[in-house]
Scaffold this motif. Sequence first.
Motif, PDB file in Angstrom:
ATOM      1  N   GLY A  89      47.198 -22.319  63.137  1.00 54.21           N
ATOM      2  CA  GLY A  89      47.817 -20.814  63.023  1.00 54.21           C
ATOM      3  C   GLY A  89      47.406 -19.774  63.949  1.00 54.21           C
ATOM      4  N   HIS A  90      45.945 -19.681  63.954  1.00 55.07           N
ATOM      5  CA  HIS A  90      45.333 -18.607  64.741  1.00 55.07           C
ATOM      6  C   HIS A  90      45.396 -19.001  66.243  1.00 55.07           C
ATOM      7  N   ALA A  91      45.353 -20.329  66.649  1.00 57.73           N
ATOM      8  CA  ALA A  91      45.445 -20.624  67.901  1.00 57.73           C
ATOM      9  C   ALA A  91      47.074 -20.417  68.432  1.00 57.73           C
ATOM     10  N   GLU A  92      47.819 -20.835  67.600  1.00 59.56           N
ATOM     11  CA  GLU A  92      49.374 -20.597  68.180  1.00 59.56           C
ATOM     12  C   GLU A  92      49.729 -18.921  68.205  1.00 59.56           C
ATOM     13  N   ARG A  93      49.276 -18.263  67.115  1.00 65.62           N
ATOM     14  CA  ARG A  93      49.424 -16.870  67.317  1.00 65.62           C
ATOM     15  C   ARG A  93      48.667 -16.086  68.581  1.00 65.62           C
ATOM     16  N   PHE A  94      47.499 -16.341  68.975  1.00 64.03           N
ATOM     17  CA  PHE A  94      46.707 -15.922  69.969  1.00 64.03           C
ATOM     18  C   PHE A  94      47.473 -16.273  71.280  1.00 64.03           C
ATOM     19  N   ALA A  95      47.767 -17.826  71.298  1.00 62.62           N
ATOM     20  CA  ALA A  95      48.436 -18.255  72.515  1.00 62.62           C
ATOM     21  C   ALA A  95      49.853 -17.390  72.664  1.00 62.62           C
ATOM     22  N   ASP A  96      50.419 -17.244  71.695  1.00 58.50           N
ATOM     23  CA  ASP A  96      52.055 -16.775  71.973  1.00 58.50           C
ATOM     24  C   ASP A  96      51.658 -15.289  72.411  1.00 58.50           C
ATOM     25  N   GLU A  97      50.542 -14.499  71.729  1.00 59.81           N
ATOM     26  CA  GLU A  97      50.239 -13.234  72.345  1.00 59.81           C
ATOM     27  C   GLU A  97      50.113 -13.319  73.897  1.00 59.81           C
ATOM     28  N   LEU A  98      49.267 -14.160  74.379  1.00 59.00           N
ATOM     29  CA  LEU A  98      49.242 -14.246  75.603  1.00 59.00           C
ATOM     30  C   LEU A  98      50.014 -14.389  76.720  1.00 59.00           C
ATOM     31  N   PRO A 108      40.430 -19.402  73.783  1.00 55.92           N
ATOM     32  CA  PRO A 108      39.338 -19.913  72.918  1.00 55.92           C
ATOM     33  C   PRO A 108      38.560 -18.966  72.368  1.00 55.92           C
ATOM     34  N   VAL A 109      37.804 -18.219  73.039  1.00 56.97           N
ATOM     35  CA  VAL A 109      37.004 -17.169  72.417  1.00 56.97           C
ATOM     36  C   VAL A 109      37.615 -16.353  71.395  1.00 56.97           C
ATOM     37  N   ARG A 110      38.988 -16.090  71.780  1.00 59.92           N
ATOM     38  CA  ARG A 110      39.649 -15.005  70.564  1.00 59.92           C
ATOM     39  C   ARG A 110      39.834 -15.953  69.430  1.00 59.92           C
ATOM     40  N   VAL A 111      40.169 -17.354  69.175  1.00 56.60           N
ATOM     41  CA  VAL A 111      40.009 -17.986  68.007  1.00 56.60           C
ATOM     42  C   VAL A 111      38.562 -18.100  67.532  1.00 56.60           C
ATOM     43  N   LEU A 112      37.722 -18.466  68.360  1.00 57.91           N
ATOM     44  CA  LEU A 112      36.306 -18.565  67.629  1.00 57.91           C
ATOM     45  C   LEU A 112      36.127 -17.448  67.201  1.00 57.91           C
ATOM     46  N   ALA A 113      36.104 -16.131  67.597  1.00 51.86           N
ATOM     47  CA  ALA A 113      35.828 -15.039  67.340  1.00 51.86           C
ATOM     48  C   ALA A 113      36.460 -14.697  65.800  1.00 51.86           C
ATOM     49  N   ARG A 114      37.866 -15.137  65.767  1.00 50.66           N
ATOM     50  CA  ARG A 114      38.316 -14.731  64.473  1.00 50.66           C
ATOM     51  C   ARG A 114      37.756 -15.830  63.198  1.00 50.66           C
ATOM     52  N   LEU A 115      37.308 -16.981  63.643  1.00 48.73           N
ATOM     53  CA  LEU A 115      36.961 -18.038  62.789  1.00 48.73           C
ATOM     54  C   LEU A 115      35.674 -17.582  62.310  1.00 48.73           C
ATOM     55  N   PHE A 140      34.403 -12.016  63.734  1.00 50.06           N
ATOM     56  CA  PHE A 140      34.454 -10.768  64.579  1.00 50.06           C
ATOM     57  C   PHE A 140      35.741 -10.143  64.738  1.00 50.06           C
ATOM     58  N   PRO A 141      35.766  -8.706  64.842  1.00 52.60           N
ATOM     59  CA  PRO A 141      37.230  -8.239  65.042  1.00 52.60           C
ATOM     60  C   PRO A 141      37.635  -8.395  66.236  1.00 52.60           C
ATOM     61  N   ASP A 142      39.189  -8.627  66.378  1.00 49.51           N
ATOM     62  CA  ASP A 142      39.711  -9.172  67.681  1.00 49.51           C
ATOM     63  C   ASP A 142      39.450  -8.104  68.696  1.00 49.51           C
ATOM     64  N   PRO A 184      37.302  -9.424  74.478  1.00 50.74           N
ATOM     65  CA  PRO A 184      37.294  -9.306  75.969  1.00 50.74           C
ATOM     66  C   PRO A 184      35.789  -9.337  76.266  1.00 50.74           C
ATOM     67  N   GLY A 185      34.693  -8.437  75.586  1.00 51.16           N
ATOM     68  CA  GLY A 185      33.496  -8.217  75.995  1.00 51.16           C
ATOM     69  C   GLY A 185      32.847  -9.408  76.051  1.00 51.16           C
ATOM     70  N   LEU A 186      33.011 -10.420  74.856  1.00 55.31           N
ATOM     71  CA  LEU A 186      32.570 -11.731  74.652  1.00 55.31           C
ATOM     72  C   LEU A 186      32.787 -12.661  75.773  1.00 55.31           C
ATOM     73  N   VAL A 187      34.065 -12.770  76.344  1.00 57.73           N
ATOM     74  CA  VAL A 187      34.459 -13.587  77.279  1.00 57.73           C
ATOM     75  C   VAL A 187      33.573 -13.399  78.531  1.00 57.73           C
ATOM     76  N   THR A 188      33.391 -11.772  78.708  1.00 59.65           N
ATOM     77  CA  THR A 188      32.762 -11.649  80.049  1.00 59.65           C
ATOM     78  C   THR A 188      31.319 -12.127  79.796  1.00 59.65           C
TER      79      THR A 188
END
Length: 402
Positions: A120-129, A150-157, A160-162, A166-170
Amino acid sequence: MTPEAVPLGGPRFQTEPARLYREIRRDHGPVTPVVLDGDVPAWLVVGYRELHQVTGDPVLFSRDSDLWNQWDMIPDDWPLLPMIGRNQPSILYTVGERHRERAGMISDALEAVDPFELRGHAERFADELIDGLCTSGEADLIAQYAMLLPVRVLARLYGFPDEDGPGLVTALNDMIDGRERAIAGQQHLGSSMAQLLADRKAAPADDVVSRMLQDESGFTDEEIMQDLMVMMAAGHQPTADWIGNSLRLMLTDDRFAASLFGGRNSVAEAMNEVLWEDTPSQNIAGRWASRDTQLGGRRIRAGDLLILSFQGANSDPQVRTDASALTGGNYAHFSFGHGEHRCPFPAQEVAEVVARTGIEVVLDRLPDIDLAVPADTLTRRPSPWLRGLTELPVRFTPVAAL
């Protein structure tokens, strides 16, 4: 080190790695002398049988980096330090029973993730992107999608706040590329993890970090923070590259054309093919010989560093006698490692769900997607360690956001 040593770097790791590994195996054998940045010597294990031997013997070929016989030659600003660290109290460099306890803690924390919630998290973030790019009719699926998911899904698991995503990706990309910003990226990731740890100690929640803190094996905050950094790095970039490399294969290889028209089985086949032929984790550091030994006809001295060439072993002609044939359901690749220090199974499952969901959302939302440039102009990041595209330009019929 012998004068035949091969530099572990250069454009051929980007442009033609399959041919390069064949030449290395032909000219130097299954265990090859290499030099890292700054003329630091090491061994590259490209033979499937030899890599199986190294990863299957954690005593002779240890994960303890303190054994390295080159530490006196390594400067404090060496760009590969985030990948080959000294005195790092993380699971990567822990051995024996303590390693097994830490692996158990991580596996338990990830295994408790609800698979439906994960998808569900993966689908929601993927749809947002996809919502952010679907109305334009063109996109770069690396920068605008694969590198963000991936980092958005992992951060949620993890908890981390959503907005931290972006900072974690960089920071992760800087650290993994092993260039001038590598140490700064590592520092940002470390401070972010320390803050999350403090937050979760004050207010536990239903997330991976809280479950790790509740483990009763007596791990310090520093140990848990280091393990979280390893989990984030190992979980994000290879998964992003798995998405990008699989989409590239499906957009350029006629064997997978069915997947572009709703054939879900082809998605799984393409993902497995990538793990054999174009694996994100190309070369991994490393193991250190605990005593003098022989491997692949080479004399390995105590303290020598061995680099594990997953892609070199995957393409070993002793196991891939017909490299043109599809691998089908063969999962005997090295892309998740092997032995005591392999990627924990729950972590593999998380990566596979995120990658497969990410690919399927693209195909569902952009059904007539096509490559926007000639396939032979696609380029890879300049790294012998992780293999991924710099960009994947596509075009499609514009569609409305959800």
